[in-house]
Design an enzyme around this catalytic site. Sequence first.
Site, PDB file in Angstrom:
ATOM      1  N   HIS A 150      40.905  41.771  40.949  1.00  0.00           N
ATOM      2  CA  HIS A 150      39.605  42.435  40.982  1.00  0.00           C
ATOM      3  C   HIS A 150      38.490  41.423  40.772  1.00  0.00           C
ATOM      4  CE1 HIS A 150      40.586  42.162  36.696  1.00  0.00           C
ATOM      5  NE2 HIS A 150      39.285  42.245  36.452  1.00  0.00           N
ATOM      6  N   ASP A 167      34.877  41.418  38.840  1.00  0.00           N
ATOM      7  CA  ASP A 167      34.316  42.245  37.773  1.00  0.00           C
ATOM      8  C   ASP A 167      33.139  43.089  38.256  1.00  0.00           C
ATOM      9  OD1 ASP A 167      36.105  41.477  35.790  1.00  0.00           O
ATOM     10  OD2 ASP A 167      34.918  39.721  35.247  1.00  0.00           O
ATOM     11  N   HIS A 196      40.381  37.953  40.198  1.00  0.00           N
ATOM     12  CA  HIS A 196      41.258  37.468  39.133  1.00  0.00           C
ATOM     13  C   HIS A 196      42.103  38.609  38.596  1.00  0.00           C
ATOM     14  CE1 HIS A 196      37.611  38.863  37.002  1.00  0.00           C
ATOM     15  NE2 HIS A 196      38.439  39.196  36.018  1.00  0.00           N
ATOM     16  N   ARG A 215      34.040  38.165  26.748  1.00  0.00           N
ATOM     17  CA  ARG A 215      33.453  37.811  28.049  1.00  0.00           C
ATOM     18  C   ARG A 215      31.945  37.981  28.024  1.00  0.00           C
ATOM     19  NH1 ARG A 215      35.241  41.512  32.673  1.00  0.00           N
ATOM     20  NH2 ARG A 215      33.169  42.458  32.571  1.00  0.00           N
TER      21      ARG A 215
END
Length: 372
Positions: A189, A191, A338, A354
């Site tokens: 995917h 983000d 990723h 993150r």
Amino acid sequence: MATVTSTQTQNLPISVKANSQPTEEKPRVRRAVDEESGTITASHPPYLPTWDHGEKYAPLEPFEHIEHGKGADPSFKDLLTEGSKLQHLTPTTGSEVTGVQLSKLSDAGKDQLALLVAQRKVVAFRNQDLENLPIQEALDFGGYFGRHHIHPTSGSPEGYPELHIVHRSGNASEFDSFLANRNSSVSWHSDVSYEKQPPGTTFLYALDIPEVGGDTGFVNQVEAYNRLSPLLKERLHGLKAIHSGFEQAEFSKKRDGVVRREPVTSEHPIVRTHPATGEKALFVNKGFTRKIVGFKEEESEALLKFLFDHIGRGIDYQARVRWAPGTVVVWDNRVTTHSAIFDWTTGERRHLARITPQAEAPFETPYVPESQ
């Protein structure tokens, strides 16, 4: 609430959560720290996630993104200074850097960081101090690269909704539950690609990690595009696909989770151009891309399936990053997909934070035949 900068005003709550008057029912707050059975083994307890059901945010407003990699010095003299070492993970995708402290970079060094990450797609920086800084200082560092995104459904440290927390205990029961209805943890995917302005230069830093396992895989979407035939490349240009956040919101609701902002869909070009490098990349991902605009259902499903399979099986344009204490992994979310790899059953915690600066709205430049 964390200090709010001018780039973060769109993320302010639309209602005040606390007041001096008693209310009939306070919004429910779930805190991971309360679920630690009285013994907190996390090395960074302030980073443990919280889910506040009373935390609601208005729709995101457009903003002008400054692409810091554009025009940055390609010699990287302010980033890869004396004593640093750059080692590539694969010929086309991924690098590892030692001898550089990200939090100490000058603005010129940060600009060169954005360019290096755009070129290499993902770069792991070792022996970093980001996890030991005050959380607001870490956010201030990341905010240089774009407006902070507040995730609509994930947990965040209390008072710092701009941080997205990745947290798993890794015990055997959690592993069995996760794989009960699937054969693999791989889930490629990009983000929150459903946003009108999805993230660009993105930072993920380790807090607690298994000794072995829990790596992250990355796909180079530029190289995935380059491997296509000229005729297919030409056909993909001009096409747009719908990216949806509704399924993620529904999944959170079914698990009694939070939905901080109403879900949205966006139409993005299937081939997007990076503003700093000029490279073209596939911009579809199995996590959020739902349909090709203007295609019938069967046509859309067939073409997207091919693209998803092409992305997922491209081991020669993928890189696997192994986590280690003090590691900060930086990737360009515009030109990669990723997946976390859930493969350890030793009961060790995998806890990461993150920072997710948003970038420009995806755009496409005209197709140029390869003969030209």
